[in-house]
Scaffold this motif. Structure first.
Motif, PDB file in Angstrom:
ATOM      1  N   UNK A  23      39.506  40.030  69.664  1.00  0.00           N
ATOM      2  CA  UNK A  23      38.519  39.349  70.198  1.00  0.00           C
ATOM      3  C   UNK A  23      38.715  37.810  69.958  1.00  0.00           C
ATOM      4  N   UNK A  24      39.423  37.386  68.868  1.00  0.00           N
ATOM      5  CA  UNK A  24      39.650  36.148  68.536  1.00  0.00           C
ATOM      6  C   UNK A  24      40.574  35.731  69.667  1.00  0.00           C
ATOM      7  N   UNK A  25      41.725  36.396  70.202  1.00  0.00           N
ATOM      8  CA  UNK A  25      42.621  36.070  71.145  1.00  0.00           C
ATOM      9  C   UNK A  25      41.986  35.753  72.507  1.00  0.00           C
ATOM     10  N   UNK A  26      40.884  36.810  72.707  1.00  0.00           N
ATOM     11  CA  UNK A  26      40.215  36.612  73.935  1.00  0.00           C
ATOM     12  C   UNK A  26      39.316  35.326  73.838  1.00  0.00           C
ATOM     13  N   UNK A  27      38.614  35.024  72.884  1.00  0.00           N
ATOM     14  CA  UNK A  27      38.048  33.859  72.625  1.00  0.00           C
ATOM     15  C   UNK A  27      38.847  32.517  72.784  1.00  0.00           C
ATOM     16  N   UNK A  28      40.012  32.535  72.154  1.00  0.00           N
ATOM     17  CA  UNK A  28      40.870  31.498  72.018  1.00  0.00           C
ATOM     18  C   UNK A  28      41.297  31.355  73.724  1.00  0.00           C
ATOM     19  N   UNK A  29      41.689  32.503  74.364  1.00  0.00           N
ATOM     20  CA  UNK A  29      42.210  32.121  75.917  1.00  0.00           C
ATOM     21  C   UNK A  29      41.106  31.487  76.653  1.00  0.00           C
ATOM     22  N   UNK A  30      39.838  32.084  76.467  1.00  0.00           N
ATOM     23  CA  UNK A  30      38.627  31.517  77.178  1.00  0.00           C
ATOM     24  C   UNK A  30      38.384  29.901  77.027  1.00  0.00           C
ATOM     25  N   UNK A  31      38.531  29.925  75.389  1.00  0.00           N
ATOM     26  CA  UNK A  31      38.338  28.348  75.095  1.00  0.00           C
ATOM     27  C   UNK A  31      39.421  27.386  75.736  1.00  0.00           C
ATOM     28  N   UNK A  32      40.707  27.813  75.582  1.00  0.00           N
ATOM     29  CA  UNK A  32      41.770  27.130  76.096  1.00  0.00           C
ATOM     30  C   UNK A  32      41.531  27.026  77.657  1.00  0.00           C
ATOM     31  N   UNK A  33      41.321  28.093  78.462  1.00  0.00           N
ATOM     32  CA  UNK A  33      41.110  27.905  79.867  1.00  0.00           C
ATOM     33  C   UNK A  33      40.042  27.023  80.249  1.00  0.00           C
ATOM     34  N   UNK A  34      39.101  26.793  79.436  1.00  0.00           N
ATOM     35  CA  UNK A  34      38.007  26.096  79.491  1.00  0.00           C
ATOM     36  C   UNK A  34      38.436  24.507  79.512  1.00  0.00           C
TER      37      UNK A  34
END
Length: 174
Positions: A23-34
């Motif tokens: 979940x941390x990696x998913x969140x990180x990937x989503x935030x970096x994509x943003x």
């Protein structure tokens, strides 16, 4: 490339059964994509026409066709972030060795997309159909992102969604 780089981390976390790290990696990937894609979307939305003219008005294309191409870029910019989020979510399911859910998400997206494409083909002037197709495509990725988020929430529990939403809002404001 961000999604490709983060996939091994997500796969490792999924293989270890470490849902929190996944979940941390998913969140990180989503935030970096943003952070990477919202500014790009803003630039394309604001300067799409000018970009089209600058890049494509040379030769036989003419300024009018180049401007229409630029407008298409501007309208397609809305779907860049939802597309990236859907691709990230699908990779999380694949990391969990679940290929059925991504298929179901894509089926739902197609069920939404096809009727809307027929609708716009019948409602819009021929010159505006490309813009309509791009908007439908973007809307379909929004549907896919929401659906993927819901299925991941059911599967993994709390997803740190508010961190991602906050980052989207901060990036849009900036």
């Amino acid at each position: 490339s961000l999604l490709t780089a983060i996939m091994p981390r997500m796969s490792r976390a999924a293989a270890d059964g470490d849902t929190e790290r996944l979940v941390d990696d998913l969140s990180l990937g989503s935030r970096l994509s943003t952070v990477m894609l919202v500014p790009l979307s803003a630039v394309l939305t604001i300067a799409g026409s000018a970009t089209g003219v600058a890049l494509f008005s040379y030769g036989n294309a003419g300024v009018g066709n180049a401007e229409r191409l630029g407008n298409a870029l501007a309208f397609s910019a809305f779907g860049i972030l939802p597309y990236a989020l859907v691709m990230l979510q699908l990779r999380v399911f694949h990391a969990l060795k679940d290929s059925r859910t991504p298929t179901l998400i894509m089926v739902v997206m197609t069920v939404v997309k096809v009727p809307l494409l027929y609708l716009i083909a019948g409602r819009l002037k021929p010159n505006d159909v490309v813009i309509g197709v791009l908007l439908v495509n973007s809307l379909t990725f929004v549907v896919g992102a929401v659906l993927g988020q819901m299925w991941l929430w059911v599967r993994l529990g709390r997803l740190q969604s508010m961190r991602v939403v906050r980052r989207i809002l901060q990036t849009v404001v900036a």
